[in-house]
Design a protein around this motif. Structure first.
Motif, PDB file in Angstrom:
ATOM      1  N   SER A  41      42.406  43.369  34.949  1.00  0.00           N
ATOM      2  CA  SER A  41      43.865  43.327  35.053  1.00  0.00           C
ATOM      3  C   SER A  41      44.428  44.735  34.983  1.00  0.00           C
ATOM      4  O   SER A  41      43.809  45.648  34.433  1.00  0.00           O
ATOM      5  N   TYR A  42      45.614  44.879  35.555  1.00  0.00           N
ATOM      6  CA  TYR A  42      46.309  46.162  35.571  1.00  0.00           C
ATOM      7  C   TYR A  42      47.807  45.905  35.471  1.00  0.00           C
ATOM      8  O   TYR A  42      48.343  45.073  36.204  1.00  0.00           O
ATOM      9  N   LEU A  43      48.460  46.595  34.561  1.00  0.00           N
ATOM     10  CA  LEU A  43      49.906  46.472  34.394  1.00  0.00           C
ATOM     11  C   LEU A  43      50.582  47.575  35.191  1.00  0.00           C
ATOM     12  O   LEU A  43      50.350  48.759  34.946  1.00  0.00           O
TER      13      LEU A  43
ATOM     14  N   THR B 225      42.505  40.558  39.220  1.00  0.00           N
ATOM     15  CA  THR B 225      41.519  40.282  40.270  1.00  0.00           C
ATOM     16  C   THR B 225      40.310  39.617  39.618  1.00  0.00           C
ATOM     17  O   THR B 225      39.983  39.904  38.466  1.00  0.00           O
ATOM     18  N   ALA B 226      39.669  38.727  40.354  1.00  0.00           N
ATOM     19  CA  ALA B 226      38.500  38.019  39.830  1.00  0.00           C
ATOM     20  C   ALA B 226      37.442  37.919  40.921  1.00  0.00           C
ATOM     21  O   ALA B 226      37.750  37.632  42.072  1.00  0.00           O
ATOM     22  N   VAL B 227      36.216  38.191  40.527  1.00  0.00           N
ATOM     23  CA  VAL B 227      35.068  38.102  41.432  1.00  0.00           C
ATOM     24  C   VAL B 227      34.018  37.259  40.737  1.00  0.00           C
ATOM     25  O   VAL B 227      33.812  37.387  39.523  1.00  0.00           O
ATOM     26  N   GLU B 228      33.370  36.387  41.495  1.00  0.00           N
ATOM     27  CA  GLU B 228      32.339  35.532  40.916  1.00  0.00           C
ATOM     28  C   GLU B 228      31.262  36.403  40.272  1.00  0.00           C
ATOM     29  O   GLU B 228      30.746  37.343  40.877  1.00  0.00           O
TER      30      GLU B 228
ATOM     31  N   VAL C 130      42.916  37.215  43.865  1.00  0.00           N
ATOM     32  CA  VAL C 130      43.993  38.053  43.346  1.00  0.00           C
ATOM     33  C   VAL C 130      45.153  37.183  42.869  1.00  0.00           C
ATOM     34  O   VAL C 130      45.491  36.190  43.508  1.00  0.00           O
ATOM     35  N   ALA C 131      45.759  37.596  41.758  1.00  0.00           N
ATOM     36  CA  ALA C 131      46.975  36.930  41.259  1.00  0.00           C
ATOM     37  C   ALA C 131      47.909  37.996  40.705  1.00  0.00           C
ATOM     38  O   ALA C 131      47.466  39.036  40.227  1.00  0.00           O
ATOM     39  N   ILE C 132      49.206  37.729  40.798  1.00  0.00           N
ATOM     40  CA  ILE C 132      50.217  38.630  40.248  1.00  0.00           C
ATOM     41  C   ILE C 132      51.061  37.824  39.264  1.00  0.00           C
ATOM     42  O   ILE C 132      51.509  36.718  39.575  1.00  0.00           O
TER      43      ILE C 132
ATOM     44  N   ILE D 105      46.012  35.726  32.282  1.00  0.00           N
ATOM     45  CA  ILE D 105      45.930  37.181  32.174  1.00  0.00           C
ATOM     46  C   ILE D 105      44.875  37.518  31.128  1.00  0.00           C
ATOM     47  O   ILE D 105      44.953  37.054  29.986  1.00  0.00           O
ATOM     48  N   PRO D 106      43.869  38.323  31.500  1.00  0.00           N
ATOM     49  CA  PRO D 106      42.827  38.693  30.524  1.00  0.00           C
ATOM     50  C   PRO D 106      43.430  39.468  29.353  1.00  0.00           C
ATOM     51  O   PRO D 106      44.375  40.232  29.531  1.00  0.00           O
TER      52      PRO D 106
END
Length: 195
Positions: free
Chosen positions: A139-141, A151-154, A99-101, A120-121
């Motif tokens: 991503s979500y704004l 959020t990123a998942v392998e 997770v990143a913000i 950011i995608p």
């Protein structure tokens, strides 16, 4: 993790401090930013409070037709703990979601150093290539804060989960079909024997 209330003249009314961390080094800046927001809640990020964000809000007293400044509320939030608790139920194959913000294009929080490789995608969902492999990023704004949550998942773990779910579904379907054939042939034998 940390809640503190300061009066207009700088007196501390109360403190609830679990981590024994104090925001005193940034206190003047926090109070100034709270006043600037004029009663609205404002999230702040300080690099020295790694893994945490601070919410400041000016508390006002309603008197006749005016709002008098009463105090400043400061709340320190431990994002590492919140993200870890939120990630437990959605872990894919035991691996936590990364997770990143981001705020104004700058990363203000991440729960994994790998997220520094992911920007950011461009779209809400996309597959991102990094040095460590492919990741499915979404991503979500958040309109209320202006933050972008990523959020990123392998990718391989998602693919593995999908293929194993598909295999289980096919096995269940085959078992139901086999059961229906056996049940149908058993009923047919009993009907034919009686004739």
């Amino acid at each position: 993790k940390y809640v503190c209330l300061f009066s207009e003249d700088g007196k501390e009314f109360g403190r609830f401090d679990i981590d024994h961390l104090s925001p005193t080094e940034n206190l003047e800046e926090m109070v100034a930013l709270a006043k600037e927001s004029k009663g609205k809640a404002r999230w702040l990020f300080f690099p020295e409070l790694e893994g945490s964000l601070v919410l400041v809000r000016e508390i006002r007293e309603k008197e006749n037709f005016s709002l008098n400044e009463l105090a400043t509320l400061i709340i320190k939030v431990d994002l590492d703990e919140i993200v870890a608790k939120a990630n437990r139920p959605v872990a894919v194959n035991g691996e936590e979601t990364q997770v990143a913000i981001y705020h104004d294009g700058v990363q203000i929080y991440s729960n994994n150093a790998m997220m520094e490789d992911i920007s950011i995608p461009e779209r809400t969902y996309e597959i991102v290539d990094t040095d460590k492999g492919k990741y499915f990023a979404s991503s979500y704004l958040a309109k209320e804060t202006g933050w972008v949550y990523v959020t990123a998942v392998e990718f391989n773990s998602i693919f593995h989960s999908l293929t194993s779910t598909l295999q289980i579904s096919v096995y269940v379907l085959l078992c139901v079909i086999l059961f229906a054939i056996l049940l149908g042939s058993g009923i047919t034998r009993r009907v034919v024997k009686q004739i």
